[in-house]
Design an enzyme around this catalytic site. Structure first.
Site, mmCIF file in Angstrom:
data_model
loop_
_atom_site.group_PDB
_atom_site.id
_atom_site.type_symbol
_atom_site.label_atom_id
_atom_site.label_comp_id
_atom_site.label_asym_id
_atom_site.label_seq_id
_atom_site.Cartn_x
_atom_site.Cartn_y
_atom_site.Cartn_z
ATOM 1 C CG ASP A 7 5.051 7.577 35.173
ATOM 2 O OD1 ASP A 7 4.633 7.150 36.256
ATOM 3 O OD2 ASP A 7 6.220 7.954 34.993
ATOM 4 C CG ASP A 26 -6.420 3.967 32.453
ATOM 5 O OD1 ASP A 26 -5.561 3.063 32.508
ATOM 6 O OD2 ASP A 26 -7.161 4.252 33.402
ATOM 7 C CG HIS A 29 6.029 7.831 39.547
ATOM 8 N ND1 HIS A 29 6.290 7.688 38.192
ATOM 9 C CD2 HIS A 29 7.222 7.733 40.159
ATOM 10 C CE1 HIS A 29 7.583 7.516 38.011
ATOM 11 N NE2 HIS A 29 8.181 7.541 39.187
ATOM 12 C CB ALA A 83 17.685 2.816 31.364
ATOM 13 C CE1 TYR A 113 15.997 -4.422 26.432
ATOM 14 C CE2 TYR A 113 14.224 -2.973 27.113
ATOM 15 C CZ TYR A 113 14.811 -4.215 27.105
ATOM 16 O OH TYR A 113 14.217 -5.256 27.765
ATOM 17 C CB SER A 168 11.241 8.541 38.875
ATOM 18 O OG SER A 168 10.849 7.225 38.649
#
Length: 995
Positions: free
Chosen positions: A194, A228, A255, A362, A364, A421
């Protein structure tokens, strides 16, 4: 602009019938080539999607296995593409395998030879990818796509008092009851790929994953708590990765921290609680501080799929992805496949566009996709929904009056957010609880357990219109950790037609009997008394013939399988009055002992308004709206394109009929004038079905279709067009198809100044970027070929009757006269009516299109006029001229100005005719010089069964009759060997004896 579609395996599929067809026999059911969706229909071209955002200066390249990747290898392209690549100035290649701790293992093979190519020039990623597509050593190339997060923005900041009481989502998924069984296990790690995680938050830190191998992990130095991938980013926009996966943005734009808290916030003694409060959180930051959405200020997910690789490689059992976008990418599916093979289940948000369009990642294969519900268990207005959704979970407010989903932000704060989300990590938390109880479950088993234990909510007001498009149901944590259930799926659904030889080559299946094939697998608990029942509720156009299959007992854990085969499969008959392009939905009800019930749906595309032409060396598809080759521009997955000598790639990217009487009166179904040129005009409406006759009255294969321009508005002319195609399979007729257009005037007045013809975007070279086009006035023929000579193929369109010829060649990428940014009605009119001025594409290879038309003509009220065209392909210009001459003769016209050569220009073995045959067939071939000729017949084991010719022969056209009365039914092979002083020619063709 050549993109790709795919349908997920999961518990839904869309099939096109009878485009997956075969002669119905026992062998059909054993075939591994029967693929959901149909190998003839779904032909992915590329995965460059103009709607998607891409990372500047990077493309993803997969080299073929035999290639040694290098920067120099990228320049193995034609001259024009080489200039573009030089301008891009590629600097480094980074192997995706270098992202792995373990470089070579079985699971990593799917990522082998995939490289991230970095370049410093100003060339766009789409242009760079387009240029590299002409490299024969590259399997695929794509931009590196980036995505938006799937939240709907912040709601109300919450106080720290009694926070768990405000978490209505925990109650909705029965988390409190589930915690009596398990709160999760520290050994189960959930990767949060994320925008980063503020890992020092007191409600998260106790559950933050610590890498036990951080001191020896050379791929990610000192990554003790995650990684990161983007960092702050430098002045050039390049990433500056580091070992601190903390978010770069202050509240409320945090988020990833909010998502992490929904999964596994500690919840004790203060704060909120995640669904799995004892599981660990792996923080993987996939954003970059200087790459944000300018409209929202939220960071883009730039390195999401590299983050998935990291999480899987570091043994995250569950990986949550609360982000995504439209469209498909082969690289991204490869990454998901790798993660699954490493034992990681990817859970992803379905998206917030209120759409049924394909969503990434989503939808796949192998992903648990999650839609969003509100506090009343009702579908939210923003959630995406489709048959690709696996489950739904609480995502927040549906009206703005009730609070959203409460979770962590900042260093010690909490807030409400809304979106899929928030639904995705809720389902991921349930999956983590399942994995905690069943640590040896495969990703497929975890997915199935979460799915089959979810609650049916389709009876609630607000959900009734979306049956099975919100997944199996609302996730239920308690049921997920207590229910012992089978998990039965019918995988690899495909279809077989019993009358394939009689249905016009796969055109329309009205009246056909269709058989459902597939493999039944139980992924969870073993089951006995397993019964499958097929239905198509309230569908008037489908009649179920065999609705029931008794499987009996089936071993669980994925080891039990049952093949639907002869005498034990479903079948249905398509009504003779089924509409054109009709989608029928089928339900497979699954029942077993101890009250087990499940279901599965799949959709079948009936009476597709298209026809396959495939009787000679040209294979193409015609569509009821007037398209040729493909029917779903720009994806180009529906149809065969235009193929010369079957099994080669398509030479045509787009083909369409056009007509006009002036700049404001043009009707067509070619690409439109939008800046992205991603849609077609829709002026033509089909009339009836496309009909193909495998043995027509005039030709060996004929097609009929009709359309009118009733889809047009102010530009309408008032015409109805009937297309009649003629294809032959004899001697010199192999390389062309005649297209005869009968144009009828629907008006009460005369139509004057009408021009009509064909728009053809040829792609002779790979992706079409290295082509030339020219015009042969003697034959009224426009033709295209590759500047590289590979493939050594020429394609042409010629007007052979009806009106004077007009020809225009278009340099597609040209900044002034090109059509990459749209094809306007004015430009179409100029191309239709401009005579034969622009006859050559010039001396520089490029991506070309052409328009070949006839006109002007006048059509009296209620009357007709005919225009006949030839579409041909050959190995050279002379071969095209031969094809046009022969086509004129077959059409009943005198030959063209240049006579047909008395001697062939090259040697060739024709396809036998008829084929299949019983007992005799005609075999033709041509010789360009005196040759020692050997023509033999072999069976499928390579054994010679007949010698038809073994002698020296003169150049010319030769014919042999073969009598197979002594041979059994089956497949045989012809092989012609012709040895002359100039060359040795060897060619084989397949033929079928059918008794």
């Amino acid at each position: 602009m050549k993109s790709e579609m795919i349908h997920r395996r999961m518990h839904h599929a869309i099939l096109l019938v009878p485009l997956v067809t075969a002669i119905f026999s026992a062998n059909v059911f054993a075939s591994s080539k029967l693929i959901t969706g149909g190998p003839r229909i779904y032909k992915p071209q590329s995965t460059i999607d103009p709607r998607k955002m891409a990372l500047p200066g990077v493309v993803v390249v997969k080299f073929k296995p035999s290639v040694v990747p290098s920067v120099q290898e990228l320049y193995n392209v034609p001259e024009l593409q080489k200039r573009i690549i030089s301008e891009a100035n590629p600097t480094t290649l980074k192997s995706v395998l270098s992202l792995l701790k373990v470089k070579i293992n079985k699971a990593s093979e799917v990522l082998d030879n995939i490289y991230l190519v970095q370049y410093s020039g100003t060339v766009t990623p789409a242009m760079m990818a387009q240029s590299l597509m002409d490299n024969a050593d590259i399997e695929y190339v794509e931009p590196h796509y980036i995505y938006k997060v799937d939240d709907m923005g912040p709601a109300v900041t919450a106080s720290a008092d009694t926070l768990i009481a405000q978490q209505w989502a925990l109650r909705k998924v029965n988390a409190f009851s589930a915690w009596n069984i398990t709160k999760g296990s520290p050994s189960i790690v959930v990767g949060i790929v994320d925008t980063g995680v503020n890992w020092m938050h007191p409600d998260l830190y106790p559950n933050i994953w610590h890498n036990p191998n951080w001191q020896t992990d050379t791929q990610y130095p000192a990554d003790s708590i995650g990684w990161d991938f983007g960092g702050l980013g430098d002045a050039n926009g390049d990433p500056t990765p580091d070992n601190n996966p903390k978010e770069d943005f202050p509240p409320p734009d945090e988020h990833g921290t909010h998502v992490a808290g929904i999964v596994a916030a500690v919840g004790d003694p203060i704060g909120t609680s995640g669904v799995a409060p004892k599981c660990e959180i792996m923080a993987v930051k996939a954003s970059q501080a200087n790459m944000v959405d300018p409209s929202t200020g939220e960071p883009y997910i730039v390195y999401g799929f590299e983050g998935i690789i990291y999480a899987a490689d570091h043994h995250a059992k569950i990986i949550n992805c609360s982000w995504g976008g439209v469209g498909y990418s082969q690289y991204e599916q490869d990454v998901i496949t790798y993660a699954e093979s490493e034992g990681s289940l990817v859970v992803a948000a379905a998206g917030n566009d209120g759409s049924t369009e394909f969503d990434t990642p989503a939808y796949y294969k192998g992903v648990l996709s999650v839609a969003a519900t509100d506090s009343n268990d009702v579908k939210t207005y923003y959630t995406n929904y489709s048959y690709n959704v696996s489950v739904c979970a609480p995502g927040g407010s549906n009206t703005g009056l009730d609070p959203g989903i409460l979770s962590t932000i900042g260093t010690d704060q909490y807030t409400y957010l809304n979106g899929t989300s928030m639904a995705s990590p809720c389902a991921a938390g349930v999956a983590a609880l399942v994995a905690s109880l069943h640590p040896n479950y495969t990703p497929e088993q975890i997915l199935e357990q979460v799915r089959v234990s979810s609650d049916n909510i389709y009876g609630l007001p607000g959900n009734t219109g979306f049956f099975d498009q919100m997944g199996y149901g609302l996730v239920d944590a308690y049921r997920a950790v207590t229910v012992l259930s089978p998990g039965v799926q019918v995988a690899s659904i495909a279809l077989g037609s019993s009358i394939m030889p009689n249905n016009g080559g796969g055109i329309s299946i009205a009246g056909d009997t269709v058989h459902v094939l597939g493999t039944v697998t139980d992924y969870l608990q073993s089951v006995s008394g397993l019964q499958l029942t097929l239905s198509s509720p309230n569908d008037p156009y489908v009649n179920i013939v065999n609705s029931s299959v008794s499987v009996g007992s089936l071993q669980g854990d994925g080891s039990g399988t049952y093949n639907l085969g002869p005498g034990s499969t479903f079948s249905f008959v398509v009504s003779s009055n089924a509409p054109v392009d009709y989608m029928a939905t089928f339900l497979i009800s699954i029942t077993g002992s101890n009250g087990y019930t499940d279901y599965q749906t799949f959709s079948v595309y009936l009476n597709p308004d298209l026809g396959f032409l495939d009787v000679n060396n040209i294979v193409t598809t015609v569509f009821g709206r007037g398209n040729i080759g493909f029917g779903d521009y720009p994806n180009n997955t529906l149809g065969d394109g235009f193929v010369y000598k079957p099994d080669n790639s398509s030479l045509l990217f787009e083909g369409a009929f056009m007509a006009g009487t002036g700049p404001t009166k043009v009707v067509d179904v070619a690409r439109d004038s939008t800046p992205t040129a991603a849609e077609e005009d829709s002026d033509f409406i089909p009339i009836g079905n496309v009909a193909v006759q495998p043995q027509g009255a005039t030709a060996d294969q004929e097609a009929e279709l009709a359309f009118s321009d009733s889809g047009a508005t102010s530009n309408r002319i008032g015409i109805e067009v009937n297309l009649h195609t003629l294809a032959y399979n004899r001697d010199s007729t192999q390389n062309f198809i005649i297209f005869e257009y009968d144009i009828h005037n629907l008006n009460s007045t005369t139509i004057n100044n009408l021009f009509a013809g064909l728009f053809l975007d040829w792609d002779i070279s790979s992706n079409g970027g290295s082509d030339f086009a020219n015009f042969d006035r003697s034959y009224s023929m426009g033709y295209a070929y590759s500047s590289t000579g590979y493939p050594p193929t020429y394609a042409a369109c010629a007007l052979i009757s009806g009106a004077p010829t007009n020809y225009t060649v278009i340099d597609n990428p040209d900044s002034i006269n090109g059509i990459y940014n749209g094809f306007t009605k004015l430009h179409k009119w100029q191309a239709l009516s401009g005579g034969t001025v622009d006859t050559s594409s010039g001396t520089t290879p490029t991506d070309i299109s052409m328009v070949v038309s006839g006109g002007p003509v006048s059509i009296a009220a209620g009357s007709d006029t005919k225009l006949a065209f030839v579409l041909a392909a050959a190995d050279g210009v002379q071969g095209l001229q031969n094809a046009v001459n022969v086509a004129r003769e077959m059409y009943g016209l005198p030959a063209g100005i240049t006579p047909r050569p008395s001697l062939p220009a090259f040697a060739e073995l024709y396809q036998n005719y008829p084929n299949p045959f019983n007992p005799t067939t005609e075999i033709g071939y041509q010789l360009s010089s005196v040759s020692n000729v050997n023509l033999r017949v072999f069976d499928v084991l390579g054994r010679e069964v007949a010698t038809l010719v073994n002698q020296r022969q003169d150049p010319g056209y030769h014919n042999v009759t073969f009598d197979a009365s002594k041979l059994a039914s089956g497949v045989y092979f012809l092989r012609l060997t012709a040895v002359s002083d100039l060359q040795t020619y060897v060619q084989s063709r397949k033929m079928v004896v059918l008794k």
